[in-house]
Write a protein that holds these residues in place. Structure first.
Motif, short mmCIF file in Angstrom:
data_model
loop_
_atom_site.label_atom_id
_atom_site.label_comp_id
_atom_site.label_asym_id
_atom_site.label_seq_id
_atom_site.Cartn_x
_atom_site.Cartn_y
_atom_site.Cartn_z
N LEU A 1 5.44 1.99 -14.18
CA LEU A 1 6.07 0.83 -14.79
C LEU A 1 7.44 1.21 -15.32
O LEU A 1 7.62 2.26 -15.91
CB LEU A 1 5.19 0.31 -15.93
N SER A 2 8.42 0.35 -15.11
CA SER A 2 9.78 0.66 -15.54
C SER A 2 9.98 0.37 -17.02
O SER A 2 10.87 0.90 -17.65
CB SER A 2 10.78 -0.13 -14.70
N LEU A 40 2.79 7.45 -8.16
CA LEU A 40 4.01 6.67 -7.95
C LEU A 40 5.03 6.93 -9.06
O LEU A 40 4.68 7.21 -10.20
CB LEU A 40 3.69 5.17 -7.93
N THR A 41 6.30 6.81 -8.69
CA THR A 41 7.38 6.86 -9.67
C THR A 41 8.04 5.49 -9.71
O THR A 41 7.73 4.60 -8.90
CB THR A 41 8.42 7.92 -9.27
N THR A 42 8.96 5.30 -10.64
CA THR A 42 9.65 4.01 -10.71
C THR A 42 10.42 3.72 -9.42
O THR A 42 10.63 2.57 -9.06
CB THR A 42 10.62 3.97 -11.90
N GLY A 43 10.79 4.78 -8.70
CA GLY A 43 11.48 4.60 -7.44
C GLY A 43 10.61 4.01 -6.35
O GLY A 43 11.11 3.55 -5.32
N ASP A 44 9.29 4.04 -6.58
CA ASP A 44 8.34 3.48 -5.62
C ASP A 44 7.99 2.03 -5.94
O ASP A 44 7.11 1.45 -5.30
CB ASP A 44 7.06 4.32 -5.58
N HIS A 50 5.42 -3.85 -8.76
CA HIS A 50 4.80 -3.85 -7.44
C HIS A 50 5.39 -2.76 -6.55
O HIS A 50 6.61 -2.54 -6.57
CB HIS A 50 4.97 -5.23 -6.77
N PRO A 51 4.55 -2.11 -5.73
CA PRO A 51 5.03 -0.99 -4.91
C PRO A 51 5.93 -1.44 -3.76
O PRO A 51 5.81 -2.55 -3.24
CB PRO A 51 3.74 -0.38 -4.36
N GLY A 55 5.80 3.18 -1.55
CA GLY A 55 4.79 3.26 -2.58
C GLY A 55 3.40 3.01 -2.04
O GLY A 55 2.43 3.71 -2.38
N TYR A 56 3.29 2.00 -1.18
CA TYR A 56 1.99 1.71 -0.57
C TYR A 56 1.53 2.87 0.31
O TYR A 56 0.33 3.17 0.39
CB TYR A 56 2.05 0.41 0.23
#
Length: 216
Positions: A1-2, A40-44, A50-51, A55-56
């Motif tokens: 989450l950002s 996952l990172t925020t970049g994903d 949502h990914p 990310g998926y």
């Protein structure tokens, strides 16, 4: 989450989940924890929640690794290398010298979290499954790992996504020691300590009780 507030709330919520899953498993339910948050990172994330497509892909890889770790969940694909399969049920591993258990600090599932000794409590962060590949798995898809593939005395021992490398292979010996195959050194409690929270390392095997372990 950002959003930092949402992230903190998610971490608090996630910290409770392994214990809940373990309690269900202890009562005979066929449940298995797959940690997506650490994958996952925020970049994903396309919008902070949502990914993205990448990310998926990461999430799919995590699910696949989890399915490989559960007997009977997924078959061997044609002609491929067999997946690592459990050779024993999940057990706690207790230090002979300390009387405390091999424990993932803070019930964390984050790559790089150090392992320690702690009062044996039956929680999921103390449940280790030996596999046919010589791994010691915790939470299904994380492996006991010699940090950075190091071989020097004093190298820390952590958890990391299982990857088949020899720094994630361990051998139980008849004298109670556990050898890190890649380094050919023993899982060791520094300075013969018996206190909760002491972080583990590898060290030249010496046959002392701080290097001896039993499954419980």
């Amino acid at each position: 989450l950002s959003n930092s507030g949402q992230e903190a709330a998610a971490r608090t919520f996630n910290a409770a989940i392994p214990g809940i899953v373990q309690s269900k498993a202890n009562s005979g339910k066929h449940v298995h924890l797959v940690d997506m948050h650490s994958k996952l990172t925020t970049g994903d994330l396309i919008d902070g929640i949502h990914p993205t497509a990448n990310g998926y892909d990461k999430m799919a890889a995590a699910w696949y690794a989890a399915l490989q770790s559960v007997p009977g969940s997924i078959g061997q694909s044609g002609g491929g290398t067999p997946s690592a399969t459990p050779t024993s049920s999940a057990n706690a591993i207790r230090g002979v010298g300390s009387g405390r258990c091999l424990d993932v600090t803070g019930v964390s599932q984050v790559n790089g979290t150090q392992v320690q000794i702690w009062d044996c409590n039956g929680q999921s962060n103390q449940q280790w499954t030996q596999t046919s590949a010589g791994e010691l798995r915790v939470y299904g898809g994380k492996c006991l790992d010699v940090n950075g593939g190091g071989t020097a005395d004093g190298t820390s021992v952590i958890i990391w996504d299982c990857n088949g490398q020899n720094n994630q292979q361990w051998r139980f010996n008849s004298d109670g020691t556990i050898t890190a195959v890649g380094a050919n050194k023993c899982l060791d409690v520094p300075n013969y300590s018996t206190a909760n929270g002491v972080k583990l390392q590898i060290w030249t095997c010496n046959g002392q009780n701080n290097q001896k372990w039993t499954r419980v």
